[in-house]
Design an enzyme around this catalytic site. Structure first.
Site, PDB file in Angstrom:
ATOM      1  N   LYS A  17      -1.438  39.492 -29.014  1.00 56.52           N
ATOM      2  CA  LYS A  17      -0.101  40.097 -29.154  1.00 56.52           C
ATOM      3  C   LYS A  17      -0.208  41.607 -29.340  1.00 56.52           C
ATOM      4  CE  LYS A  17       0.935  37.648 -32.814  1.00 56.52           C
ATOM      5  NZ  LYS A  17      -0.305  36.860 -33.001  1.00 56.52           N
ATOM      6  N   ARG A  93       8.293  35.021 -37.315  1.00 56.32           N
ATOM      7  CA  ARG A  93       7.263  33.982 -37.461  1.00 56.32           C
ATOM      8  C   ARG A  93       7.800  32.747 -38.145  1.00 56.32           C
ATOM      9  NH1 ARG A  93       1.420  36.304 -38.195  1.00 56.32           N
ATOM     10  NH2 ARG A  93       1.921  38.383 -37.535  1.00 56.32           N
ATOM     11  N   ARG A 130     -13.927  39.791 -34.130  1.00 61.42           N
ATOM     12  CA  ARG A 130     -13.182  41.068 -34.123  1.00 61.42           C
ATOM     13  C   ARG A 130     -13.648  42.005 -35.245  1.00 61.42           C
ATOM     14  NH1 ARG A 130      -6.749  40.881 -34.459  1.00 61.42           N
ATOM     15  NH2 ARG A 130      -7.209  39.672 -36.324  1.00 61.42           N
ATOM     16  N   ARG A 162     -11.704  42.626 -40.567  1.00 61.59           N
ATOM     17  CA  ARG A 162     -10.437  42.554 -41.300  1.00 61.59           C
ATOM     18  C   ARG A 162     -10.566  41.535 -42.429  1.00 61.59           C
ATOM     19  NH1 ARG A 162      -5.094  42.082 -37.465  1.00 61.59           N
ATOM     20  NH2 ARG A 162      -4.655  40.274 -38.781  1.00 61.59           N
ATOM     21  N   ARG A 173      -4.359  30.766 -41.554  1.00 61.34           N
ATOM     22  CA  ARG A 173      -3.377  31.420 -40.666  1.00 61.34           C
ATOM     23  C   ARG A 173      -3.021  30.514 -39.498  1.00 61.34           C
ATOM     24  NH1 ARG A 173      -6.958  36.238 -39.355  1.00 61.34           N
ATOM     25  NH2 ARG A 173      -5.354  37.021 -37.969  1.00 61.34           N
TER      26      ARG A 173
HETATM   27  P1  AP5 Z   1      -5.067  40.972 -30.928  1.00 66.38           P
HETATM   28  O1  AP5 Z   1      -4.352  41.700 -29.858  1.00 66.38           O
HETATM   29  O2  AP5 Z   1      -5.384  41.685 -32.202  1.00 66.38           O
HETATM   30  O3  AP5 Z   1      -4.328  39.586 -31.243  1.00 66.38           O
HETATM   31  P2  AP5 Z   1      -3.061  39.285 -32.132  1.00 66.38           P
HETATM   32  O4  AP5 Z   1      -2.362  38.159 -31.462  1.00 66.38           O
HETATM   33  O5  AP5 Z   1      -2.290  40.529 -32.401  1.00 66.38           O
HETATM   34  O6  AP5 Z   1      -3.799  38.720 -33.417  1.00 66.38           O
HETATM   35  P3  AP5 Z   1      -3.715  39.141 -34.937  1.00 66.38           P
HETATM   36  O7  AP5 Z   1      -4.871  38.463 -35.610  1.00 66.38           O
HETATM   37  O8  AP5 Z   1      -3.630  40.621 -35.139  1.00 66.38           O
HETATM   38  O9  AP5 Z   1      -2.384  38.479 -35.315  1.00 66.38           O
HETATM   39  P4  AP5 Z   1      -1.943  38.011 -36.676  1.00 66.38           P
HETATM   40  O10 AP5 Z   1      -0.647  37.407 -36.411  1.00 66.38           O
HETATM   41  O11 AP5 Z   1      -2.923  37.142 -37.386  1.00 66.38           O
HETATM   42  O12 AP5 Z   1      -1.984  39.325 -37.549  1.00 66.38           O
HETATM   43  P5  AP5 Z   1      -0.879  40.378 -37.921  1.00 66.38           P
HETATM   44  O13 AP5 Z   1      -1.573  41.658 -38.041  1.00 66.38           O
HETATM   45  O14 AP5 Z   1       0.302  40.281 -37.065  1.00 66.38           O
HETATM   46  O15 AP5 Z   1      -6.399  40.375 -30.277  1.00 66.38           O
HETATM   47  C1  AP5 Z   1      -7.332  39.663 -31.084  1.00 66.38           C
HETATM   48  C2  AP5 Z   1      -8.754  39.921 -30.539  1.00 66.38           C
HETATM   49  O16 AP5 Z   1      -8.844  39.362 -29.230  1.00 66.38           O
HETATM   50  C3  AP5 Z   1      -9.090  41.409 -30.412  1.00 66.38           C
HETATM   51  O17 AP5 Z   1     -10.438  41.605 -30.753  1.00 66.38           O
HETATM   52  C4  AP5 Z   1      -8.838  41.703 -28.936  1.00 66.38           C
HETATM   53  O18 AP5 Z   1      -9.634  42.749 -28.464  1.00 66.38           O
HETATM   54  C5  AP5 Z   1      -9.212  40.370 -28.288  1.00 66.38           C
HETATM   55  N1  AP5 Z   1      -8.452  40.107 -27.056  1.00 66.38           N
HETATM   56  C6  AP5 Z   1      -7.105  40.273 -26.860  1.00 66.38           C
HETATM   57  N2  AP5 Z   1      -6.760  39.936 -25.595  1.00 66.38           N
HETATM   58  C7  AP5 Z   1      -7.922  39.534 -24.980  1.00 66.38           C
HETATM   59  C8  AP5 Z   1      -8.241  39.062 -23.669  1.00 66.38           C
HETATM   60  N3  AP5 Z   1      -7.284  38.914 -22.723  1.00 66.38           N
HETATM   61  N4  AP5 Z   1      -9.503  38.726 -23.399  1.00 66.38           N
HETATM   62  C9  AP5 Z   1     -10.487  38.858 -24.359  1.00 66.38           C
HETATM   63  N5  AP5 Z   1     -10.266  39.305 -25.615  1.00 66.38           N
HETATM   64  C10 AP5 Z   1      -8.995  39.637 -25.926  1.00 66.38           C
HETATM   65  O19 AP5 Z   1      -0.432  39.843 -39.377  1.00 66.38           O
HETATM   66  C11 AP5 Z   1      -1.337  39.892 -40.473  1.00 66.38           C
HETATM   67  C12 AP5 Z   1      -0.689  39.288 -41.705  1.00 66.38           C
HETATM   68  O20 AP5 Z   1       0.489  40.051 -42.073  1.00 66.38           O
HETATM   69  C13 AP5 Z   1      -0.166  37.848 -41.579  1.00 66.38           C
HETATM   70  O21 AP5 Z   1      -1.183  36.894 -41.744  1.00 66.38           O
HETATM   71  C14 AP5 Z   1       0.872  37.821 -42.702  1.00 66.38           C
HETATM   72  O22 AP5 Z   1       0.256  37.704 -43.963  1.00 66.38           O
HETATM   73  C15 AP5 Z   1       1.503  39.197 -42.602  1.00 66.38           C
HETATM   74  N6  AP5 Z   1       2.662  39.205 -41.691  1.00 66.38           N
HETATM   75  C16 AP5 Z   1       2.762  39.874 -40.509  1.00 66.38           C
HETATM   76  N7  AP5 Z   1       3.955  39.641 -39.940  1.00 66.38           N
HETATM   77  C17 AP5 Z   1       4.618  38.799 -40.772  1.00 66.38           C
HETATM   78  C18 AP5 Z   1       5.892  38.174 -40.711  1.00 66.38           C
HETATM   79  N8  AP5 Z   1       6.732  38.365 -39.681  1.00 66.38           N
HETATM   80  N9  AP5 Z   1       6.266  37.373 -41.736  1.00 66.38           N
HETATM   81  C19 AP5 Z   1       5.453  37.170 -42.787  1.00 66.38           C
HETATM   82  N10 AP5 Z   1       4.218  37.721 -42.907  1.00 66.38           N
HETATM   83  C20 AP5 Z   1       3.808  38.527 -41.894  1.00 66.38           C
END
Ligand code: AP5
Length: 218
Positions: A17, A93, A130, A162, A173
């Site tokens: 994402k 979410r 990652r 991270r 998660r």
């Molecule tokens: P990446 O692009 O980082 O993937 P992502 O889907 O953004 O994954 P995240 O782990 O960042 O999402 P998340 O939802 O756990 O974390 P967030 O920061 O939103 O890609 C991942 C890896 O894959 C990278 O190394 C990338 O290079 C690789 N990759 C990508 N595309 C690829 C491809 N095509 N081929 C190969 N490799 C590839 O949230 C963190 C925390 O914040 C949550 O756990 C929660 O506690 C809180 N939070 C955030 N939003 C909310 C909400 N709305 N409500 C409540 N709590 C929230």
């Protein structure tokens, strides 16, 4: 798609994402609103809100809806979001967040929801491998590390794992995704707003497919 663009990207943790939202936002000049990045920013600065959020995030739990909703509502009210548009990354979410988003954007709601579909074994490998820069947030992996000793190629800050990319937090998660977030797929499908694409292809191929979807959306 006509302005303002109102796009939501959903998908499992590690589906890509952040990677794809940042490409899309840069190519169309949109606001990229990542609730995860906003929360990590608050943790880094050490605000009261950041300290509260940190406990939830490190465990892999969701931050309470009321905390996250205030932040998103304020951001969506900024002129760039109202006039040009936004892509939401990591929000909504929960069904409560999705319902609140509909109310904020009433009467039209979001225009397009892109569901990045990636098998669980692929996201597990992506998350556990990652590594991220503590300065600029650039993402690396153990397969493609920075050129020198886990120091960022762009800003020379340290590159680390991270805090929520530990095996325990990843498993928590993904369980929360299955239980609380995945029902959004059917919810947006019923509204005729959802398109699912495979997110496990090459980075650029996925980005091109997303760009075509956005171009075709009303
Ligand atoms: P990446 O692009 O980082 O993937 P992502 O889907 O953004 O994954 P995240 O782990 O960042 O999402 P998340 O939802 O756990 O974390 P967030 O920061 O939103 O890609 C991942 C890896 O894959 C990278 O190394 C990338 O290079 C690789 N990759 C990508 N595309 C690829 C491809 N095509 N081929 C190969 N490799 C590839 O949230 C963190 C925390 O914040 C949550 O756990 C929660 O506690 C809180 N939070 C955030 N939003 C909310 C909400 N709305 N409500 C409540 N709590 C929230």
């Amino acid at each position: 798609m006509n302005r303002p663009y109102r796009i939501v990207m959903i998908g499992k943790q590690g589906a890509g994402k952040g990677t794809q939202c940042s490409k899309l936002a840069a190519s169309l000049g949109l606001a990229h609103i990542s609730t995860g990045d906003i929360l990590r920013g608050a943790v880094k600065v050490g605000t009261e809100f950041g300290l509260l959020a940190n406990d939830y995030m490190e465990r892999g739990d969701l931050v309470p809806d009321d905390v996250i909703l205030g932040i998103v509502e304020d951001r969506l009210d900024q002129p760039d979001c109202r006039d040009i548009g936004f892509v939401l990354d990591g929000f909504p979410r929960t069904l409560a967040q999705a319902t609140a988003l509909d109310e904020i954007l009433h009467p039209d709601g979001v225009k397009l929801v892109i569901n990045l579909d990636v098998p669980t074994d692929v996201v597990l490998d992506r998350l556990s491998s990652r590594r991220v820069c503590t300065g600029c947030g650039r993402t690396y992996s153990i397969y493609k590390p920075p050129s020198s000793n886990w120091t960022c190629d762009d800003c020379a800050h340290e590159v680390i794992q991270r805090a929520d990319d530990t095996p325990e937090a990843i498993s928590r998660r993904l369980a929360i995704y299955d239980e609380v977030t995945s029902p959004l797929i059917a919810w947006y499908q019923e509204k005729g707003k959802l398109v699912t694409i495979a997110g496990d292809g090459d980075f650029n191929a996925v980005a091109i497919e997303i760009a075509h979807l956005v171009e075709r959306a009303q």
